[in-house]
Design an enzyme around this catalytic site. Structure first.
Site, mmCIF file in Angstrom:
data_model
loop_
_atom_site.group_PDB
_atom_site.id
_atom_site.type_symbol
_atom_site.label_atom_id
_atom_site.label_comp_id
_atom_site.label_asym_id
_atom_site.label_seq_id
_atom_site.Cartn_x
_atom_site.Cartn_y
_atom_site.Cartn_z
ATOM 1 N N CYS A 1 46.190 37.011 34.581
ATOM 2 C CA CYS A 1 44.768 36.723 34.809
ATOM 3 C C CYS A 1 44.446 36.496 36.283
ATOM 4 C CB CYS A 1 44.309 35.556 33.941
ATOM 5 S SG CYS A 1 44.657 33.915 34.553
ATOM 6 N N HIS B 1 38.262 39.622 32.060
ATOM 7 C CA HIS B 1 39.477 38.882 32.416
ATOM 8 C C HIS B 1 40.684 39.642 31.893
ATOM 9 C CE1 HIS B 1 40.092 37.071 28.238
ATOM 10 N NE2 HIS B 1 38.969 37.763 28.150
ATOM 11 N N HIS C 1 43.161 29.441 33.115
ATOM 12 C CA HIS C 1 42.727 30.827 32.868
ATOM 13 C C HIS C 1 41.359 31.012 33.518
ATOM 14 C CE1 HIS C 1 42.911 34.712 30.887
ATOM 15 N NE2 HIS C 1 41.636 34.567 30.545
#
Length: 345
Positions: free
Chosen positions: A255, A316, A304
């Site tokens: 990510c 993402h 995240h």
């Protein structure tokens, strides 16, 4: 997957010993499945199917005998688990599903540790200490016998958890409990959501007035909006790119590697990890197109992040399907949302 997930996979204990413990799932089998890429299939009868059934039972998806038979009920339970965790509902065990099982189990054990941590202290011998040792053993932090005695090995294991996750676990004897940390974070999230509506319009008008007074009308300017548009256009080019732990190229992204790569295309340098990006970026009351949205997933704090696209959507690099667009209003993301930030350069 993230570092904690790798830590669990690497340090899980042999399933035979673990299976005998009432709270611990046989994650050694999951480790073998992930490493060998060989997963149980429909019609198989084995101990590893039994291990999967036991996990699904504890996750409240499987409600039949744990008999090791991969039949209709086991397949149905897997489908329900996949649907609940936004995975393709195939009923087939695969790498993404097994990793998600470990992640869900990790969340459960962290919550259990939170409850137990307020009841134990050095020198105590109790059932709560034994349960804590079992959980710490599952995560690979405790290497002694499961004896229910809070001695030096238990203390060392808890201190390792605290150091790795930057949290405090045990009340009085080792600092404030994790429960208080979570309550503080929940309160901060509620305050952020309440202030979002009132601050959004004020922030937008202030930015407009600032730009109006500082930029000569005749001077051509590369605006933040145009830069943001380029960023999201670049990001969308890589939809479908597979997830790869530590990946920073179009061959595979994690990510933060995805975010760093996209921003570099606009000659904007940002840090490598999510927590570093969180500290690097400027806080804002509500996200606009091109801003970053952060989530608390597998550990306290930002773990995240993605790029906001507008209309409640963000792009993402997810661990299940790689680079994708998700809806921030889904319960999974809403419950983990920490806030939005902007890269100012």
């Amino acid at each position: 997957m993230n570092e904690t997930l790798q830590h669990i996979v690497k340090h899980s204990f042999m399933y035979g010993a673990v299976l005998s413990q009432p709270m611990i799932m046989p994650s050694y089998i999951l480790h073998d499945l992930i490493e060998a890429k060989e997963f149980p299939r429909y019609g198989e009868h084995s101990e590893r199917v039994q291990a999967i059934q036991k996990k699904l039972y504890d996750f409240n998806f499987y409600h039949d005998d744990i008999d090791g038979d991969f039949g209709i009920l086991t397949e149905y339970a897997i489908k329900q688990f996949q649907r609940k965790n936004q995975l393709p509902t195939s009923g087939i065990l695969d790498d993404d599903t097994v990793h998600m099982m470990i992640e869900v189990e990790m969340d459960q054990y962290l919550k259990k540790i939170e409850q137990l941590s307020e009841k134990i202290y050095p020198g105590l011998q109790s059932e709560d200490v034994r349960k804590t040792q079992e959980i710490l053993q599952f995560f690979g932090y405790y290497h002694g016998h499961i004896d229910g005695i809070y001695g030096p090995l238990t203390t060392e294991a808890i201190q390792r958890v605290e150091a790795e996750h930057h949290i405090s676990l045990v009340n009085v004897h080792l600092q404030q409990p994790l429960k208080k940390v979570h309550e503080k974070k929940k309160k901060e999230k509620q305050q952020l959501k309440q202030s979002t509506k009132t601050n959004e319009s004020n922030a937008d008008s202030q930015e407009f007035k600032k730009a109006e007074h500082t930029i000569p009308p005749s001077q051509p300017v590369a605006t933040t909006q145009s830069r943001s548009t380029k960023i999201i256009q670049t990001a969308q080019l890589y939809i479908g790119t597979p997830y790869e732990w530590g990946g920073t190229t179009p061959n595979g992204f994690d990510c933060s590697g995805f975010l760093q790569f996209v921003y570099q295309t606009e000659n904007i340098q940002i840090p490598r990890t999510v927590s570093e990006i969180w500290n690097f970026a400027e806080p804002i009351s509500a996200p606009s197109i091109g801003d970053l949205v952060f989530f608390e997933t597998y550990k306290p704090g930002p773990s995240h992040a993605g790029i906001y696209l507008g209309n409640g959507r963000f792009i993402h690099a997810g661990s299940s399907r790689g680079v994708e667009i998700s809806d921030i209003n889904l319960d999974y993301w809403q419950n983990r949302f920490l806030g939005a930030k902007r890269i100012i350069q």
